[in-house]
Motif scaffolding. Structure first.
Motif, PDB file in Angstrom:
ATOM      1  N   LYS A   1      33.666  58.926  40.233  1.00  6.56           N
ATOM      2  CA  LYS A   1      32.761  58.475  41.292  1.00  6.56           C
ATOM      3  C   LYS A   1      32.881  56.975  41.521  1.00  6.56           C
ATOM      4  O   LYS A   1      32.914  56.512  42.674  1.00  6.56           O
ATOM      5  CB  LYS A   1      31.324  58.849  40.933  1.00  6.56           C
ATOM      6  CG  LYS A   1      31.053  60.352  40.947  1.00  6.56           C
ATOM      7  CD  LYS A   1      29.628  60.666  40.551  1.00  6.56           C
ATOM      8  CE  LYS A   1      29.374  62.164  40.561  1.00  6.56           C
ATOM      9  NZ  LYS A   1      27.991  62.492  40.144  1.00  6.56           N
ATOM     10  N   ALA A   2      32.953  56.209  40.432  1.00 13.45           N
ATOM     11  CA  ALA A   2      33.086  54.756  40.568  1.00 13.45           C
ATOM     12  C   ALA A   2      34.416  54.386  41.217  1.00 13.45           C
ATOM     13  O   ALA A   2      34.478  53.486  42.070  1.00 13.45           O
ATOM     14  CB  ALA A   2      32.965  54.086  39.203  1.00 13.45           C
ATOM     15  N   THR A   3      35.480  55.084  40.844  1.00  7.72           N
ATOM     16  CA  THR A   3      36.791  54.815  41.434  1.00  7.72           C
ATOM     17  C   THR A   3      36.816  55.169  42.915  1.00  7.72           C
ATOM     18  O   THR A   3      37.390  54.435  43.737  1.00  7.72           O
ATOM     19  CB  THR A   3      37.872  55.611  40.688  1.00  7.72           C
ATOM     20  OG1 THR A   3      37.824  55.270  39.289  1.00  7.72           O
ATOM     21  CG2 THR A   3      39.252  55.282  41.216  1.00  7.72           C
TER      22      THR A   3
ATOM     23  N   CYS B   1      34.224  55.204  44.942  1.00  7.35           N
ATOM     24  CA  CYS B   1      33.410  54.195  45.626  1.00  7.35           C
ATOM     25  C   CYS B   1      34.202  52.908  45.810  1.00  7.35           C
ATOM     26  O   CYS B   1      34.174  52.290  46.887  1.00  7.35           O
ATOM     27  CB  CYS B   1      32.138  53.945  44.822  1.00  7.35           C
ATOM     28  SG  CYS B   1      31.040  52.710  45.549  1.00  7.35           S
ATOM     29  N   TYR B   2      34.925  52.505  44.787  1.00  3.73           N
ATOM     30  CA  TYR B   2      35.725  51.285  44.874  1.00  3.73           C
ATOM     31  C   TYR B   2      36.817  51.424  45.931  1.00  3.73           C
ATOM     32  O   TYR B   2      37.095  50.494  46.694  1.00  3.73           O
ATOM     33  CB  TYR B   2      36.343  50.982  43.511  1.00  3.73           C
ATOM     34  CG  TYR B   2      37.108  49.688  43.455  1.00  3.73           C
ATOM     35  CD1 TYR B   2      36.442  48.466  43.477  1.00  3.73           C
ATOM     36  CD2 TYR B   2      38.496  49.675  43.382  1.00  3.73           C
ATOM     37  CE1 TYR B   2      37.144  47.265  43.434  1.00  3.73           C
ATOM     38  CE2 TYR B   2      39.202  48.489  43.335  1.00  3.73           C
ATOM     39  CZ  TYR B   2      38.518  47.282  43.359  1.00  3.73           C
ATOM     40  OH  TYR B   2      39.220  46.100  43.327  1.00  3.73           O
TER      41      TYR B   2
ATOM     42  N   THR C   1      31.555  47.022  41.189  1.00  2.28           N
ATOM     43  CA  THR C   1      32.055  48.396  41.104  1.00  2.28           C
ATOM     44  C   THR C   1      33.287  48.489  40.226  1.00  2.28           C
ATOM     45  O   THR C   1      33.419  49.398  39.414  1.00  2.28           O
ATOM     46  CB  THR C   1      32.370  48.928  42.518  1.00  2.28           C
ATOM     47  OG1 THR C   1      31.213  48.794  43.349  1.00  2.28           O
ATOM     48  CG2 THR C   1      32.765  50.394  42.461  1.00  2.28           C
ATOM     49  N   ARG C   2      34.229  47.555  40.388  1.00  2.00           N
ATOM     50  CA  ARG C   2      35.442  47.626  39.574  1.00  2.00           C
ATOM     51  C   ARG C   2      35.143  47.326  38.105  1.00  2.00           C
ATOM     52  O   ARG C   2      35.772  47.905  37.209  1.00  2.00           O
ATOM     53  CB  ARG C   2      36.515  46.697  40.135  1.00  2.00           C
ATOM     54  CG  ARG C   2      36.320  45.225  39.856  1.00  2.00           C
ATOM     55  CD  ARG C   2      37.576  44.422  40.169  1.00  2.00           C
ATOM     56  NE  ARG C   2      37.433  43.039  39.787  1.00  2.00           N
ATOM     57  CZ  ARG C   2      37.077  42.059  40.598  1.00  2.00           C
ATOM     58  NH1 ARG C   2      36.810  42.320  41.877  1.00  2.00           N
ATOM     59  NH2 ARG C   2      36.973  40.826  40.151  1.00  2.00           N
TER      60      ARG C   2
ATOM     61  N   LYS D   1      32.311  48.072  36.610  1.00  2.00           N
ATOM     62  CA  LYS D   1      31.696  49.303  36.119  1.00  2.00           C
ATOM     63  C   LYS D   1      32.758  50.357  35.841  1.00  2.00           C
ATOM     64  O   LYS D   1      32.705  51.059  34.812  1.00  2.00           O
ATOM     65  CB  LYS D   1      30.695  49.827  37.159  1.00  2.00           C
ATOM     66  CG  LYS D   1      29.993  51.114  36.757  1.00  2.00           C
ATOM     67  CD  LYS D   1      29.133  50.914  35.530  1.00  2.00           C
ATOM     68  CE  LYS D   1      28.351  52.166  35.196  1.00  2.00           C
ATOM     69  NZ  LYS D   1      27.530  52.008  33.962  1.00  2.00           N
ATOM     70  N   ALA D   2      33.744  50.465  36.726  1.00  2.00           N
ATOM     71  CA  ALA D   2      34.820  51.433  36.528  1.00  2.00           C
ATOM     72  C   ALA D   2      35.619  51.117  35.269  1.00  2.00           C
ATOM     73  O   ALA D   2      36.002  52.012  34.512  1.00  2.00           O
ATOM     74  CB  ALA D   2      35.730  51.453  37.751  1.00  2.00           C
TER      75      ALA D   2
END
Length: 235
Positions: free
Chosen positions: A15-17, A19-20, A43-44, A46-47
């Motif tokens: 999900k984080a990837t 979104c990024y 975001t990155r 967090k990923a």
């Protein structure tokens, strides 16, 4: 329990990837701003945190010699999915670096992409000089520092991928998927064939003799109509 934790971490990383990836696509466009760059940074990071945690869990599981064959196969599938996710993240980070370099936030001629803002210089300046804009101008070196940090993070992700390949040898082509390729299409086709069978069952099997008789009758009828048309024209 370890397998469920790995699945949860991998799901969050996906999900984080994703979104990024969507955020990177807007860099350099009319929606680009310092708020976007800050969101990209968060975001990155967090990923990457999720990637480090996922790698630790999967590495520990796959290096366990007491792991059963079925569980090992499941962890190997998770490992392949994790490797693919990291490859996508690294590619998007490189894309963000290229776009961020091409479209600096506070360049004199920025933005290179038309945003649709029109009007006199005084009016545009009045709309732009908000409290947030002033704060962003005061932090004019944010994008420069962020791009330098992004370069370091790209190297870290590349090293993580290399370290994974060295510590755990799971060739992607040896991992078997749970279902065959195109299973969704096959299931749709299967549903269609089932529908056709049910229709055939309702209508009954086709009688070849009746079909042949209907064909002959249609041919005779067409010949009669053509003959009648010719007689009418001659008369």
């Amino acid at each position: 329990m370890a397998r469920e934790e790995c699945k949860a971490l991998l799901d969050a990383l996906n999900k984080a990837t994703a979104c990024y990836h969507h955020l990177v696509l807007t860099v350099g466009g009319s929606a680009d701003s310092q708020n976007l760059r800050e969101e990209l940074q968060k975001t990155r990071q967090k990923a990457q945190e999720l990637a480090v945690a996922t790698r630790a869990q999967l590495t520990a599981a796959l290096r366990d010699r007491g792991l059963g064959a079925e569980e090992r196969a499941e962890f190997e599938r998770l490992w392949v999915a994790f490797s693919g996710c990291l490859d996508l993240l690294e590619a998007d980070m490189r894309r963000a670096l290229a776009l961020g370099t091409a479209f600096p936030l506070h360049a004199p001629r920025r933005p290179l992409v038309r945003t649709g803002v029109a009007g006199g210089a005084a009016g545009v300046a009045a709309r732009a000089l908000s409290a947030r804009s002033l704060r962003h101008e005061a932090e004019g070196d944010f994008d420069v520092d962020d791009l330098r940090e992004l370069e370091r993070e790209i190297l870290q992700v590349s090293e993580m991928i290399h370290d994974m390949e060295m510590k755990v040898n799971v060739p992607r082509w040896t991992v078997q998927a749970r279902q065959t390729a195109g299973a969704e299409l096959l299931s749709s086709a299967g549903a269609s064939s089932v529908g056709a069978v049910s229709v055939q069952e309702r209508t009954g099997p086709c009688d070849l003799s009746k079909a042949l008789a209907a064909t002959v009758f249609s041919a005779v009828l067409l010949a009669a109509v053509a003959l009648a048309v010719c007689v009418a024209k001659l008369s």
